[in-house]
Structures are given as structure tokens and as C-alpha cells.
Scaffold this active site. Structure first.
Site, PDB file in Angstrom:
ATOM      1  N   TYR A 149       0.844  -1.211   0.000  1.00 14.31           N
ATOM      2  CA  TYR A 149       0.000   0.000   0.000  1.00 14.31           C
ATOM      3  C   TYR A 149       0.871   1.250   0.000  1.00 14.31           C
ATOM      4  CZ  TYR A 149      -3.766   3.162   1.596  1.00 14.31           C
ATOM      5  OH  TYR A 149      -4.683   4.185   1.725  1.00 14.31           O
ATOM      6  N   ARG A 190     -10.785  -1.231  10.204  1.00 16.51           N
ATOM      7  CA  ARG A 190     -10.257   0.078  10.581  1.00 16.51           C
ATOM      8  C   ARG A 190     -10.756   0.435  11.988  1.00 16.51           C
ATOM      9  NH1 ARG A 190     -10.428   3.675   5.099  1.00 16.51           N
ATOM     10  NH2 ARG A 190     -11.974   2.187   4.390  1.00 16.51           N
TER      11      ARG A 190
HETATM   12  P1  NAD Z   1     -12.733   1.861   0.178  1.00 18.92           P
HETATM   13  O1  NAD Z   1     -12.071   0.531   0.283  1.00 18.92           O
HETATM   14  O2  NAD Z   1     -14.066   2.030   0.795  1.00 18.92           O
HETATM   15  O3  NAD Z   1     -12.827   2.335  -1.333  1.00 18.92           O
HETATM   16  C1  NAD Z   1     -11.955   1.932  -2.339  1.00 18.92           C
HETATM   17  C2  NAD Z   1     -12.777   1.619  -3.573  1.00 18.92           C
HETATM   18  O4  NAD Z   1     -11.886   1.259  -4.640  1.00 18.92           O
HETATM   19  C3  NAD Z   1     -13.739   0.451  -3.375  1.00 18.92           C
HETATM   20  O5  NAD Z   1     -15.007   0.780  -3.859  1.00 18.92           O
HETATM   21  C4  NAD Z   1     -13.104  -0.673  -4.182  1.00 18.92           C
HETATM   22  O6  NAD Z   1     -14.032  -1.630  -4.641  1.00 18.92           O
HETATM   23  C5  NAD Z   1     -12.425   0.101  -5.286  1.00 18.92           C
HETATM   24  N1  NAD Z   1     -11.320  -0.614  -5.914  1.00 18.92           N
HETATM   25  C6  NAD Z   1     -10.288  -1.264  -5.319  1.00 18.92           C
HETATM   26  N2  NAD Z   1      -9.459  -1.790  -6.240  1.00 18.92           N
HETATM   27  C7  NAD Z   1      -9.970  -1.443  -7.460  1.00 18.92           C
HETATM   28  C8  NAD Z   1      -9.576  -1.692  -8.798  1.00 18.92           C
HETATM   29  N3  NAD Z   1      -8.459  -2.409  -9.078  1.00 18.92           N
HETATM   30  N4  NAD Z   1     -10.338  -1.205  -9.793  1.00 18.92           N
HETATM   31  C9  NAD Z   1     -11.469  -0.491  -9.543  1.00 18.92           C
HETATM   32  N5  NAD Z   1     -11.896  -0.238  -8.286  1.00 18.92           N
HETATM   33  C10 NAD Z   1     -11.147  -0.707  -7.257  1.00 18.92           C
HETATM   34  O7  NAD Z   1     -11.681   2.908   0.802  1.00 18.92           O
HETATM   35  P2  NAD Z   1     -11.816   4.466   1.072  1.00 18.92           P
HETATM   36  O8  NAD Z   1     -11.587   4.675   2.509  1.00 18.92           O
HETATM   37  O9  NAD Z   1     -13.039   4.991   0.447  1.00 18.92           O
HETATM   38  O10 NAD Z   1     -10.524   5.004   0.307  1.00 18.92           O
HETATM   39  C11 NAD Z   1     -10.613   5.647  -0.968  1.00 18.92           C
HETATM   40  C12 NAD Z   1      -9.231   6.135  -1.379  1.00 18.92           C
HETATM   41  O11 NAD Z   1      -8.740   7.050  -0.385  1.00 18.92           O
HETATM   42  C13 NAD Z   1      -8.199   5.019  -1.493  1.00 18.92           C
HETATM   43  O12 NAD Z   1      -7.373   5.280  -2.601  1.00 18.92           O
HETATM   44  C14 NAD Z   1      -7.400   5.140  -0.212  1.00 18.92           C
HETATM   45  O13 NAD Z   1      -6.070   4.706  -0.378  1.00 18.92           O
HETATM   46  C15 NAD Z   1      -7.466   6.633   0.062  1.00 18.92           C
HETATM   47  N6  NAD Z   1      -7.304   6.912   1.497  1.00 18.92           N
HETATM   48  C16 NAD Z   1      -8.328   6.726   2.374  1.00 18.92           C
HETATM   49  C17 NAD Z   1      -8.136   6.984   3.721  1.00 18.92           C
HETATM   50  C18 NAD Z   1      -9.237   6.817   4.735  1.00 18.92           C
HETATM   51  O14 NAD Z   1      -9.000   7.063   5.933  1.00 18.92           O
HETATM   52  N7  NAD Z   1     -10.443   6.454   4.376  1.00 18.92           N
HETATM   53  C19 NAD Z   1      -6.885   7.414   4.179  1.00 18.92           C
HETATM   54  C20 NAD Z   1      -5.847   7.573   3.247  1.00 18.92           C
HETATM   55  C21 NAD Z   1      -6.083   7.340   1.904  1.00 18.92           C
HETATM   56  N1  UDP Z   2      -6.319  -0.381  15.891  1.00 24.62           N
HETATM   57  C1  UDP Z   2      -6.660  -0.887  17.152  1.00 24.62           C
HETATM   58  N2  UDP Z   2      -7.700  -1.741  17.223  1.00 24.62           N
HETATM   59  C2  UDP Z   2      -8.445  -2.096  16.141  1.00 24.62           C
HETATM   60  C3  UDP Z   2      -8.087  -1.570  14.863  1.00 24.62           C
HETATM   61  C4  UDP Z   2      -7.012  -0.729  14.789  1.00 24.62           C
HETATM   62  O1  UDP Z   2      -6.040  -0.564  18.167  1.00 24.62           O
HETATM   63  O2  UDP Z   2      -9.396  -2.881  16.307  1.00 24.62           O
HETATM   64  C5  UDP Z   2      -5.192   0.572  15.801  1.00 24.62           C
HETATM   65  C6  UDP Z   2      -4.156   0.220  14.755  1.00 24.62           C
HETATM   66  O3  UDP Z   2      -3.184  -0.649  15.282  1.00 24.62           O
HETATM   67  C7  UDP Z   2      -3.587   1.598  14.427  1.00 24.62           C
HETATM   68  C8  UDP Z   2      -4.787   2.537  14.604  1.00 24.62           C
HETATM   69  O4  UDP Z   2      -5.717   1.823  15.412  1.00 24.62           O
HETATM   70  O5  UDP Z   2      -2.599   1.950  15.358  1.00 24.62           O
HETATM   71  C9  UDP Z   2      -5.435   2.941  13.291  1.00 24.62           C
HETATM   72  O6  UDP Z   2      -5.693   1.772  12.549  1.00 24.62           O
HETATM   73  P1  UDP Z   2      -6.422   1.777  11.144  1.00 24.62           P
HETATM   74  O7  UDP Z   2      -6.277   0.398  10.579  1.00 24.62           O
HETATM   75  O8  UDP Z   2      -7.794   2.339  11.285  1.00 24.62           O
HETATM   76  O9  UDP Z   2      -5.622   2.833  10.265  1.00 24.62           O
HETATM   77  P2  UDP Z   2      -4.062   3.075   9.990  1.00 24.62           P
HETATM   78  O10 UDP Z   2      -3.241   2.123  10.787  1.00 24.62           O
HETATM   79  O11 UDP Z   2      -3.935   2.862   8.524  1.00 24.62           O
HETATM   80  O12 UDP Z   2      -3.867   4.472  10.434  1.00 24.62           O
END
Ligand code: NAD
Ligand code: UDP
Length: 330
Positions: A149, A190
Site C-alpha cells: 500500500y 479500521r
Molecule cells: P474503500 O475501500 O471504501 O474504497 C476503495 C474503492 O476502490 C472500493 O469501492 C473498491 O471496490 C475500489 N477498488 C479497489 N481496487 C480497485 C480496482 N483495481 N479497480 C477499480 N476499483 C477498485 O476505501 P476508502 O476509505 O473509500 O478510500 C478511498 C481512497 O482514499 C483510497 O485510494 C485510499 O487509499 C485513500 N485513502 C483513504 C483513507 C481513509 O482514511 N479512508 C486514508 C488515506 C487514503
Molecule cells: N487499531 C486498534 N484496534 C483495532 C483496529 C485498529 O487498536 O481494532 C489501531 C491500529 O493498530 C492503528 C490505529 O488503530 O494503530 C489505526 O488503525 P487503522 O487500521 O484504522 O488505520 P491506519 O493504521 O492505517 O492508520
């Protein structure tokens, strides 16, 4: 408010958590939306209420394969975002990030469209600069389980900036910090969705490590506002720009707040910390403030309350109502 100019906007990952909120916002702003998703972690339910709109179109497609489209703007969000999902098939995660970026950049180069990349705070890895500023290059383990990732997103950023230097492509790169809200997948592991569903079910709340690691949580509507402002900014605003809420708390405190807000009697239990789990994370959003006039408006209590209400309805077994309620509530 509807926009004066109706644009054709492609949203990859549009059936996911952030993508579905973005599609909804773009339609409300008066644009035509082409949502592309392979439903790996997204769901038709997330976009169900949009499907009847004459301005919304859905295409099942994997962005790691080429796509032709005539559009004015591209938001590239396709990529699984939770550790359990992106580690499920790490090679495919890398292909999605890298090939997906190449294919979207190719469309943008050919059509002259602006192209937005949903990058991530994970590009900073386990940071030794705090809070994280955009000029910090990060501390990422390229061989660990999170690398598919982190490195995939880093490579995508490289592709975006090389495309701009080489072809003048109109790029927009944001680094998203932990974002939460309605339509998060209940089982994607998450922390916000885990703690809320555990609390509502009366299950143990799983703290990884001692819960002292920090995160800063941004509510989804704030994040979507940041996306739109970034896309609407001048061409010379390429990013990277951090988007997130700078209110940083230990994960243990998040658990305690969820317990209070849900009135749950769940116990806190401790589980091993996953490998390469960052010990602290918090965005410096000075650049977003200056360049986009953006900052989060929704506080943690308010955002958690809205998210808990969503999961209460979801867990009560009425997902259809949950989806439409969430769409109405935004
Ligand atoms: P999510 O998993 O809900 O959404 C991702 C979407 O992409 C899904 O609908 C999935 O089916 C689609 N997808 C995955 N692989 C694909 C492919 N090969 N072709 C077409 N579609 C595909 O996640 P999200 O939280 O909505 O995240 C959206 C974007 O934001 C991602 O790129 C993620 O890396 C980025 N992001 C999110 C967060 C967060 O906290 N939510 C943080 C950092 C970055
Ligand atoms: N985490 C936790 N318990 C859970 C899920 C996540 O303590 O059930 C912790 C995880 O280890 C991380 C933080 O919460 O330190 C955020 O995790 P998440 O997977 O949501 O996002 P990211 O690690 O990508 O920030």
C-alpha cells in the site's frame, strides 16, 4: 450549490466509502459522474440512490487495466484502504495503485482533464517528523506487510509528478489522513468502525499494542470538501497537500470516547500491535489552509455521534434504510 458549468467527472473507487460521498457531492454540485469500480471493497448499496439519476453512470471495471473515457476531471480513489483488505492480495494492491495511476494519467494527458490522486499519510510510514509536513520524505519499510500500500501510493505520486514534468499533465495530489463516517465497511478492520461495531454489539474493544499510538480523525464531509477545493484550485496547485484533522489522540482515548458515546459496557482488551504500525500520526495542514482555505469543521464528538447512528441502523438489520438515511444526512 449547483455549479455554473456542468463537468464530466470520472471517479474511480466511486462505490467505496469516500468515493460514494464524493459522487453524491459532485451530482449535488450539478456535474455528470461516471463511477468506475470493481466492487472489491465497495458496494452497490453505497451508490444505490444515485443510480436513477440521468447524470450518474456506473461502470464495473478494474483500473489496473486500461480505460478510455472522455472527461473533464478524474478523481482516482480506486484502492483498498484498510490494512486487512490491502494485505489480502498485496500484488493486486500494487497493480491497482501503480497501473491505476498510469491509466488515469494517460486519460488526463490525452483529454487535458485534471487528474486527482487520493494519496495517503501512509507515504510518511512510521514518521520521525511530527506533525507531518508535505516536505517530509517519510520512513517506510519497503519490505514489510504495509509496503504494498505505502510503496504503491508513493510510486503513484512519483508517476503523477513525472507526468507533470514530462507531459504537462494537470495533476492534483492530496495525502489523506484517517477519515471516518457513514458507509465505512463494518468489517474492514479500521479502528473507528471496529470500535463502534464492537461497542454496539457488546463485544470486547480490541486495542492493538498498549493503545498509546496516536491518530487524528477527520469526518468524511470535511474530507470531501477538501477534495473539491483541491480540484477547483488553480493549475499550479499540484500538491502534495495534506488533508486531515489535526486533532491528535491516542487510540485508547478513541476507545474510551466510543464507550461513553454508545453507553456500551464492552471491555477494553489488548492485542499484539501489527508489524510496522505507525506510533504517531498527525497532519500539518498549514498548506491546505493557505492554498485551499480549507480546514475541518466537524469535531470528533459530533462526527462519532453521526457515525454511531449510522452503525446502529446498519446493525439493526435495515441496511437499505441506513444507506438512504446516510445519503440524506450527507
Ligand atoms: P474503500 O475501500 O471504501 O474504497 C476503495 C474503492 O476502490 C472500493 O469501492 C473498491 O471496490 C475500489 N477498488 C479497489 N481496487 C480497485 C480496482 N483495481 N479497480 C477499480 N476499483 C477498485 O476505501 P476508502 O476509505 O473509500 O478510500 C478511498 C481512497 O482514499 C483510497 O485510494 C485510499 O487509499 C485513500 N485513502 C483513504 C483513507 C481513509 O482514511 N479512508 C486514508 C488515506 C487514503
Ligand atoms: N487499531 C486498534 N484496534 C483495532 C483496529 C485498529 O487498536 O481494532 C489501531 C491500529 O493498530 C492503528 C490505529 O488503530 O494503530 C489505526 O488503525 P487503522 O487500521 O484504522 O488505520 P491506519 O493504521 O492505517 O492508520
Amino acid at each position: 450549490m449547483p455549479s455554473l458549468v456542468r463537468k464530466r467527472v470520472l471517479v474511480t473507487g466511486g462505490a467505496g466509502f469516500l468515493g460514494s460521498h464524493l459522487c453524491e457531492r459532485l451530482l449535488a454540485d450539478g456535474h455528470d459522474v461516471l463511477c468506475v469500480d470493481n466492487y472489491f471493497t465497495g458496494a452497490k448499496a453505497n451508490i444505490a440512490s444515485l443510480v436513477g439519476s440521468p447524470h450518474f453512470e456506473m461502470l464495473r471495471h478494474d483500473v489496473s487495466t486500461p480505460l478510455l473515457a472522455e472527461v473533464d476531471e478524474i478523481y482516482n480513489l480506486a484502492c483498498p484502504a484498510s490494512p486487512i483488505h490491502y494485505q489480502h492480495d498485496p500484488v493486486q494492491t500494487l497493480k491497482t495503485s501503480v497501473l491505476g495511476a498510469i491509466h488515469m494519467l494517460d486519460i488526463a494527458r490525452r483529454t487535458g482533464a485534471r487528474v486527482f490522486q487520493a494519496s495517503t499519510s501512509e507515504v510518511y510510514g512510521d514518521p520521525d517528523v511530527h506533525p507531518q509536513t508535505e516536505d517530509y520524505c517519510g520512513n517506510v519499510n519497503p519490505l514489510g506487510p504495509r509496503a504494498c500500500y505505502d510503496e504503491g501510493k508513493r510510486c503513484a505520486e512519483t508517476l503523477f509528478f513525472d507526468h507533470r514534468r514530462q507531459h504537462g499533465t494537470r495533476i492534483k495530489v492530496v495525502r489523506i489522513f484517517n477519515t471516518y463516517g457513514p458507509r465505512m465497511h463494518p468489517d474492514d478492520g479500521r479502528v473507528v468502525s471496529n470500535f463502534i461495531t464492537q461497542a454496539l454489539r457488546g463485544d470486547d474493544i480490541t486495542l492493538y499494542g498498549d493503545g498509546s499510538q496516536t491518530r487524528a480523525f477527520c469526518y468524511v464531509s470535511d474530507m470531501i470538501e477538501g477534495f473539491v477545493r483541491m480540484m477547483d484550485s488553480e493549475d499550479d496547485v499540484t500538491g502534495p497537500v495534506n488533508l486531515g484533522n489535526p486533532h491528535e489522540i491516542p487510540v485508547r482515548e478513541l476507545a474510551e470516547r466510543v464507550l461513553v458515546l454508545t453507553g456500551s459496557r464492552s471491555r477494553l482488551v489488548y492485542r499484539p500491535l501489527p508489524q510496522d504500525d505507525p506510533t504517531q500520526r498527525c497532519p500539518d495542514i498549514g498548506r491546505a489552509r493557505r492554498m485551499l482555505g480549507w480546514q475541518p469543521e466537524i469535531g470528533l464528538e459530533d462526527g462519532l455521534g453521526r457515525t454511531i447512528a449510522y452503525f446502529e441502523r446498519l446493525l439493526s438489520g435495515d441496511p437499505a434504510r441506513t444507506v438512504s438515511d446516510a445519503l440524506i444526512a450527507g
